[in-house]
Design a protein around this motif. Structure first.
Motif, PDB file in Angstrom:
ATOM      1  N   CYS A  37       0.809  -1.201  -0.096  1.00 22.76           N
ATOM      2  CA  CYS A  37       0.033  -0.050  -0.022  1.00 22.76           C
ATOM      3  C   CYS A  37       1.039   1.364  -0.155  1.00 22.76           C
ATOM      4  N   CYS A  38       2.034   1.191   0.838  1.00 22.12           N
ATOM      5  CA  CYS A  38       2.772   2.333   0.647  1.00 22.12           C
ATOM      6  C   CYS A  38       3.364   2.469  -0.648  1.00 22.12           C
ATOM      7  N   MET A  39       3.686   1.460  -1.344  1.00 25.98           N
ATOM      8  CA  MET A  39       4.354   1.688  -2.849  1.00 25.98           C
ATOM      9  C   MET A  39       2.978   2.413  -3.596  1.00 25.98           C
ATOM     10  N   ILE A  40       2.022   1.742  -3.436  1.00 27.54           N
ATOM     11  CA  ILE A  40       0.639   2.491  -4.246  1.00 27.54           C
ATOM     12  C   ILE A  40       0.542   4.069  -3.840  1.00 27.54           C
ATOM     13  N   LEU A  41       0.876   4.389  -2.694  1.00 25.77           N
ATOM     14  CA  LEU A  41       0.835   5.813  -2.111  1.00 25.77           C
ATOM     15  C   LEU A  41       1.872   6.601  -2.884  1.00 25.77           C
ATOM     16  N   ALA A  42       3.226   6.083  -2.975  1.00 27.80           N
ATOM     17  CA  ALA A  42       4.348   6.534  -3.611  1.00 27.80           C
ATOM     18  C   ALA A  42       4.170   6.777  -5.002  1.00 27.80           C
ATOM     19  N   ARG A  43       3.687   5.806  -5.649  1.00 27.84           N
ATOM     20  CA  ARG A  43       3.708   5.914  -7.191  1.00 27.84           C
ATOM     21  C   ARG A  43       2.478   6.801  -7.833  1.00 27.84           C
ATOM     22  N   LEU A  44       1.312   6.676  -6.933  1.00 23.91           N
ATOM     23  CA  LEU A  44       0.202   7.202  -7.524  1.00 23.91           C
ATOM     24  C   LEU A  44      -0.172   8.420  -7.021  1.00 23.91           C
ATOM     25  N   TYR A  45       0.114   8.722  -5.587  1.00 21.92           N
ATOM     26  CA  TYR A  45      -0.189   9.879  -4.838  1.00 21.92           C
ATOM     27  C   TYR A  45       0.961  10.604  -4.773  1.00 21.92           C
ATOM     28  N   GLY A  46       2.186  10.242  -4.891  1.00 25.41           N
ATOM     29  CA  GLY A  46       3.261  11.163  -4.590  1.00 25.41           C
ATOM     30  C   GLY A  46       3.509  11.180  -3.192  1.00 25.41           C
ATOM     31  N   THR A  47       2.968  10.317  -2.274  1.00 25.33           N
ATOM     32  CA  THR A  47       3.228  10.435  -1.018  1.00 25.33           C
ATOM     33  C   THR A  47       4.154   9.314  -0.397  1.00 25.33           C
ATOM     34  N   ALA A  82      -4.332   1.398 -11.063  1.00 22.49           N
ATOM     35  CA  ALA A  82      -5.332   1.438 -10.032  1.00 22.49           C
ATOM     36  C   ALA A  82      -6.626   0.865 -11.071  1.00 22.49           C
ATOM     37  N   THR A  83      -7.271   0.125 -10.654  1.00 20.52           N
ATOM     38  CA  THR A  83      -8.515  -0.478 -11.363  1.00 20.52           C
ATOM     39  C   THR A  83      -9.661   0.401 -11.054  1.00 20.52           C
ATOM     40  N   ASP A  84     -10.939  -0.013 -11.668  1.00 20.31           N
ATOM     41  CA  ASP A  84     -12.202   0.937 -11.597  1.00 20.31           C
ATOM     42  C   ASP A  84     -12.512   0.772 -10.220  1.00 20.31           C
ATOM     43  N   GLU A  85     -12.215  -0.313  -9.429  1.00 26.47           N
ATOM     44  CA  GLU A  85     -12.681  -0.497  -7.882  1.00 26.47           C
ATOM     45  C   GLU A  85     -11.788   0.228  -6.952  1.00 26.47           C
ATOM     46  N   ALA A  86     -10.774   0.707  -7.609  1.00 25.45           N
ATOM     47  CA  ALA A  86      -9.983   1.593  -6.212  1.00 25.45           C
ATOM     48  C   ALA A  86     -10.609   2.963  -5.917  1.00 25.45           C
ATOM     49  N   PRO A  87     -10.875   3.221  -4.729  1.00 19.04           N
ATOM     50  CA  PRO A  87     -11.418   4.500  -4.268  1.00 19.04           C
ATOM     51  C   PRO A  87     -10.394   5.462  -4.214  1.00 19.04           C
ATOM     52  N   LYS A  88     -10.649   6.831  -4.535  1.00 22.31           N
ATOM     53  CA  LYS A  88      -9.851   7.900  -4.681  1.00 22.31           C
ATOM     54  C   LYS A  88      -9.774   8.276  -3.116  1.00 22.31           C
ATOM     55  N   THR A  90      -8.064  10.736  -0.309  1.00 21.71           N
ATOM     56  CA  THR A  90      -8.373  12.314  -0.041  1.00 21.71           C
ATOM     57  C   THR A  90      -6.786  12.404   0.923  1.00 21.71           C
ATOM     58  N   GLN A  91      -6.502  13.684   1.152  1.00 20.76           N
ATOM     59  CA  GLN A  91      -5.464  14.006   2.165  1.00 20.76           C
ATOM     60  C   GLN A  91      -5.667  13.615   3.542  1.00 20.76           C
ATOM     61  N   ASP A  92      -7.049  13.673   3.863  1.00 20.73           N
ATOM     62  CA  ASP A  92      -7.443  13.298   5.258  1.00 20.73           C
ATOM     63  C   ASP A  92      -7.214  11.747   5.411  1.00 20.73           C
ATOM     64  N   ASP A  93      -7.744  11.043   4.321  1.00 16.73           N
ATOM     65  CA  ASP A  93      -7.629   9.275   4.275  1.00 16.73           C
ATOM     66  C   ASP A  93      -6.110   9.085   4.601  1.00 16.73           C
ATOM     67  N   ILE A  94      -5.021   9.795   3.602  1.00 15.40           N
ATOM     68  CA  ILE A  94      -3.730   9.637   3.938  1.00 15.40           C
ATOM     69  C   ILE A  94      -3.361   9.862   5.389  1.00 15.40           C
ATOM     70  N   ASP A  95      -3.470  11.059   5.981  1.00 17.54           N
ATOM     71  CA  ASP A  95      -3.282  11.353   7.234  1.00 17.54           C
ATOM     72  C   ASP A  95      -3.799  10.428   8.262  1.00 17.54           C
ATOM     73  N   GLU A  96      -5.100   9.865   7.917  1.00 15.85           N
ATOM     74  CA  GLU A  96      -5.248   8.802   8.979  1.00 15.85           C
ATOM     75  C   GLU A  96      -4.513   7.471   8.934  1.00 15.85           C
ATOM     76  N   LEU A  97      -4.144   7.241   7.765  1.00 12.22           N
ATOM     77  CA  LEU A  97      -3.193   6.135   7.542  1.00 12.22           C
ATOM     78  C   LEU A  97      -1.927   6.183   8.375  1.00 12.22           C
ATOM     79  N   MET A  98      -1.196   7.415   8.024  1.00 14.67           N
ATOM     80  CA  MET A  98      -0.064   7.712   8.559  1.00 14.67           C
ATOM     81  C   MET A  98      -0.208   7.675  10.126  1.00 14.67           C
ATOM     82  N   ASP A  99      -1.487   8.004  10.936  1.00 16.80           N
ATOM     83  CA  ASP A  99      -1.528   7.733  12.335  1.00 16.80           C
ATOM     84  C   ASP A  99      -2.019   6.501  12.694  1.00 16.80           C
TER      85      ASP A  99
END
Length: 216
Positions: A37-47, A82-88, A90-99
């Motif tokens: 999941c962290c790899m996905i965040l880095a490649r698709l979200y630049g996080t 990302a497939t069609d089933e992948a949810p978009k 938000t920054q709030d989602d990413i912050d929640e994952l970080m915590d």
């Protein structure tokens, strides 16, 4: 799946024996999922979420000594879609994952199974860090509860790895600096002295010849 082994890696696995199964130390499916999941965040979200820690293989030699190898990965040849089933996210989602790094259910909620495709291959490099790893484990053991029944076995395993001696045994002898003599004492359960009896039998004659005023 590991493929296209180098000849040296083939030899290492051959020496480990047919019964050996190679596994990353203290690394389970939960950690693999989150790392992906962290790899996905880095490649698709630049996080860039660097929750990673050093990864190790513990592989025995043909003599039974455990060698420790640090694993380095090059993921330049891996693509993420990302497939069609992948949810978009938000920054709030990413912050929640970080915590909530260890909340696997939250990660699966944000990254549903089957919603992304990871294709390609990685390059794996192994670095022999047996001595460094053994010293780190030694420090941890000495700072932990030395009265544990497993302390002797653990310490012997550490020193066997460091010195590549499969049947190495260890004991404990205390030196009393104030009295200038060795003392036979126990360190944890079953940690007897090997040196003290041998010293009394083999070293005492020459010791007293050179130091007639010393007592032991």
């Amino acid at each position: 799946m590991i493929f296209n082994h180098s000849q040296r890696f083939k030899n290492i696995l051959k020496d480990a024996g047919p019964e050996f199964e190679i596994n990353i130390r203290d690394f389970d499916d939960k950690q693999l999922y989150i790392m992906s999941c962290c790899m996905i965040l880095a490649r698709l979200y630049g996080t860039m979420l660097d929750f990673s820690r050093p990864l190790f293989y513990d592989i025995p030699t043909k003599n039974g000594v455990i060698k420790h190898y640090r694993i380095l990965y090059n993921a330049d040849f891996i693509e993420v879609f990302a497939t069609d089933e992948a949810p978009k996210l938000t920054q709030d989602d990413i912050d929640e994952l970080m915590d909530n790094y260890n909340d696997i259910e939250l990660w699966k909620e944000k990254f549903p199974i089957g919603s992304y495709v990871i294709k390609g291959f990685g390059l794996m490099t192994l670095i022999d860090v047996t001595v460094e790893n053994a010293l780190s484990n030694l420090k941890s053991n000495l700072l932990s509860d030395y009265t544990s029944p497993e302390v002797k076995k653990s310490l012997e395993t550490i020193f066997r790895s460091m010195y590549a001696i499969p049947d190495l045994r260890m004991g404990f002898t205390l030196f009393n600096q104030n009295e200038d003599k060795f003392i036979s004492t126990k360190f944890g359960p079953d940690m007897q002295s090997f040196y003290y009896p041998v010293m009394k039998l083999a070293i005492l004659p020459s010791y007293f010849a050179e130091n007639p005023t010393k007592t032991l």
